[in-house]
Design a protein around this motif. Sequence first.
Motif, PDB file in Angstrom:
ATOM      1  N   ALA A 173     -36.703 -19.471   5.207  1.00 26.93           N
ATOM      2  CA  ALA A 173     -36.096 -20.402   4.253  1.00 26.93           C
ATOM      3  C   ALA A 173     -36.812 -20.346   2.910  1.00 26.93           C
ATOM      4  O   ALA A 173     -36.172 -20.347   1.840  1.00 26.93           O
ATOM      5  CB  ALA A 173     -36.123 -21.818   4.816  1.00 26.93           C
ATOM      6  N   VAL A 218     -30.270 -21.913   6.833  1.00 24.81           N
ATOM      7  CA  VAL A 218     -31.067 -21.159   5.863  1.00 24.81           C
ATOM      8  C   VAL A 218     -30.191 -20.699   4.713  1.00 24.81           C
ATOM      9  O   VAL A 218     -30.584 -20.785   3.535  1.00 24.81           O
ATOM     10  CB  VAL A 218     -31.756 -19.954   6.539  1.00 24.81           C
ATOM     11  CG1 VAL A 218     -32.406 -19.054   5.498  1.00 24.81           C
ATOM     12  CG2 VAL A 218     -32.806 -20.425   7.532  1.00 24.81           C
ATOM     13  N   SER A 267     -32.664 -14.296   9.095  1.00 30.40           N
ATOM     14  CA  SER A 267     -32.563 -15.614   9.728  1.00 30.40           C
ATOM     15  C   SER A 267     -32.235 -15.484  11.208  1.00 30.40           C
ATOM     16  O   SER A 267     -31.634 -14.505  11.653  1.00 30.40           O
ATOM     17  CB  SER A 267     -31.479 -16.444   9.039  1.00 30.40           C
ATOM     18  OG  SER A 267     -31.720 -16.552   7.650  1.00 30.40           O
ATOM     19  N   LEU A 320     -35.994 -25.960   9.889  1.00 29.68           N
ATOM     20  CA  LEU A 320     -36.489 -25.150   8.768  1.00 29.68           C
ATOM     21  C   LEU A 320     -37.926 -25.476   8.405  1.00 29.68           C
ATOM     22  O   LEU A 320     -38.508 -24.816   7.549  1.00 29.68           O
ATOM     23  CB  LEU A 320     -35.590 -25.339   7.533  1.00 29.68           C
ATOM     24  CG  LEU A 320     -34.104 -24.991   7.696  1.00 29.68           C
ATOM     25  CD1 LEU A 320     -33.417 -25.021   6.350  1.00 29.68           C
ATOM     26  CD2 LEU A 320     -33.918 -23.630   8.352  1.00 29.68           C
ATOM     27  N   SER A 362     -30.636 -21.858   0.835  1.00 29.60           N
ATOM     28  CA  SER A 362     -30.892 -20.831  -0.182  1.00 29.60           C
ATOM     29  C   SER A 362     -29.859 -20.892  -1.300  1.00 29.60           C
ATOM     30  O   SER A 362     -30.207 -20.814  -2.486  1.00 29.60           O
ATOM     31  CB  SER A 362     -30.886 -19.437   0.460  1.00 29.60           C
ATOM     32  OG  SER A 362     -31.866 -19.339   1.472  1.00 29.60           O
ATOM     33  N   THR A 372     -30.554 -20.864  13.178  1.00 33.96           N
ATOM     34  CA  THR A 372     -30.692 -21.527  11.872  1.00 33.96           C
ATOM     35  C   THR A 372     -30.046 -20.754  10.737  1.00 33.96           C
ATOM     36  O   THR A 372     -30.234 -21.107   9.581  1.00 33.96           O
ATOM     37  CB  THR A 372     -32.181 -21.728  11.537  1.00 33.96           C
ATOM     38  OG1 THR A 372     -32.829 -20.438  11.477  1.00 33.96           O
ATOM     39  CG2 THR A 372     -32.864 -22.587  12.580  1.00 33.96           C
ATOM     40  N   HIS A 409     -38.688 -20.028  11.024  1.00 35.40           N
ATOM     41  CA  HIS A 409     -37.573 -20.423  10.165  1.00 35.40           C
ATOM     42  C   HIS A 409     -38.055 -20.874   8.788  1.00 35.40           C
ATOM     43  O   HIS A 409     -37.395 -20.624   7.775  1.00 35.40           O
ATOM     44  CB  HIS A 409     -36.781 -21.548  10.836  1.00 35.40           C
ATOM     45  CG  HIS A 409     -36.498 -21.307  12.277  1.00 35.40           C
ATOM     46  ND1 HIS A 409     -35.877 -20.159  12.728  1.00 35.40           N
ATOM     47  CD2 HIS A 409     -36.762 -22.057  13.387  1.00 35.40           C
ATOM     48  CE1 HIS A 409     -35.760 -20.215  14.051  1.00 35.40           C
ATOM     49  NE2 HIS A 409     -36.296 -21.350  14.475  1.00 35.40           N
ATOM     50  N   LYS A 410     -39.219 -21.534   8.752  1.00 39.93           N
ATOM     51  CA  LYS A 410     -39.752 -22.008   7.466  1.00 39.93           C
ATOM     52  C   LYS A 410     -40.022 -20.847   6.520  1.00 39.93           C
ATOM     53  O   LYS A 410     -39.706 -20.911   5.330  1.00 39.93           O
ATOM     54  CB  LYS A 410     -41.021 -22.819   7.699  1.00 39.93           C
ATOM     55  CG  LYS A 410     -41.665 -23.321   6.416  1.00 39.93           C
ATOM     56  CD  LYS A 410     -42.762 -24.325   6.698  1.00 39.93           C
ATOM     57  CE  LYS A 410     -43.955 -23.701   7.365  1.00 39.93           C
ATOM     58  NZ  LYS A 410     -45.080 -24.658   7.502  1.00 39.93           N
TER      59      LYS A 410
END
Length: 488
Positions: free
Chosen positions: A288, A419, A411, A279, A423, A415, A284-285
Amino acid sequence: MPFPRAQAGPAPGSGSDWERIELETAAESLIKEKGEKEGGFDVGWLPVFPHVLTASMANFLFGYHIGVMNGPIEDIARELGFQGNPFLEGLVVSIFIVGAFMGSISFSSIVDYLGCKRTLQIDTIPLILGAFLSAQAHSIDEMLWGRFLVGLGVGVNTVLVPLYISEVAPTKYRGSLSTLCQIGTCLGIITALSLAIPSETDPHWWRTMFYIACVPGLALILGMQFAVESPRWLCKVGRLNEARDIIGKLWGTEEVEKSIEEITSVVETSGNQSSWQELLVEPHKRVALIGGALFFLQQFAGINGVLYFSSLTFHDVGITSGALASLLVGITNFGGALVASYLIDKQGRRQLLIGSYIGMACSMFLIVSAISFPLDEGSGHALTVIGTLMYIFTFALGAGPVTGMIIPELSSAQTRSKVMGFSFTVHWVCNFVVGLYFLELVGKFGVGAVYSTFGGVSLLTAVFAYYFIVETKGRSLEEIEMSLSRRS
């Protein structure tokens, strides 16, 4: 970090990832709409409906356990010996959120290993045990353990069910079917509030209400035995033949090869194992951060504060029964969720989310105006009730269902569970903070100031959605992921 704008403006190829996805989505939607045959009743959602309906029973339990403490809390406090102790009364309610926090942050490893179906069955066990222990409780400690176990189960289920539906539902109906999460929660709240009516005359009725909560839990475990596993998870663990069978039954035989090819391509590219460190890298960051921000803004737009304060609002206009007031709120929420289920695959997620938060802001400012400006008492109270119901209805149109729905859509397969877990962890932390400080802030600054802040956050969230959320309607999860991966 700065996010690229999600508006379709520059020429294809010159914009950001999110701009290009918007353009591709719009073009694909036009092609699909042009190619669809007119006439006839669309029943393409029917094969998958029993499976997602069974899973959404977990959200029914979530709603039920929210509503079950609304009416009988005073009877419980009296019988268990902590009446008049606001700290312990608050602890019985808030320990549920602590359990949910722990469940949401720990579920991803289980679902990656066991799949959605088995995880949902196993996770229902603490829901049943917690409800049974609460029904049998003869001390505050037993009640706290029961509520904690229920919260633990709810924390997993609220993350798992939208993930399961997003992976099982056909692309065309994914949005409408995902609203079953919100509808199930609303029905659970309404059921609990309706069943709480006898507690007004029977001080021991709360035990029966907790016993009743065991029934849908048992039905969920049994029902999921006949539900399908996520074909995407089956592909990740190499069970391709099972995935083909499920896709053929639920999505249509013509979708099998194309879907298997897309899913396996994504799995081969990204791998089937993930860690929390994933993440911290793109894309992905970004997803997220968007997921966490959406839940942060949702909670600080005031939904739980408004729900908490609604009983006092209705009391001012003569509705003195707290259960009746909460039931009216629950029915309004349910009505909004039904409308959302009809619109979400037609209007799209992004448009509903923006419109929802604008409606919530207008509702807040209407209530503030009714409180702040000199009006006769009857008109002021009427406007306050109208504003409250408008807020809840517009919340159910987008802010409620879309927030949990769009996160798994954006997502990656690698991941998605992480994620979602991150969240929803943000969701439960913010939920706890708002519940803890809401009345204190109202007492210090007044309802008008607090509700103005809620309105301002709602407008901020509409702006956030306008710039940072892309439309996912009409695109498979793999198409979205591959579009992002090409530019990451």
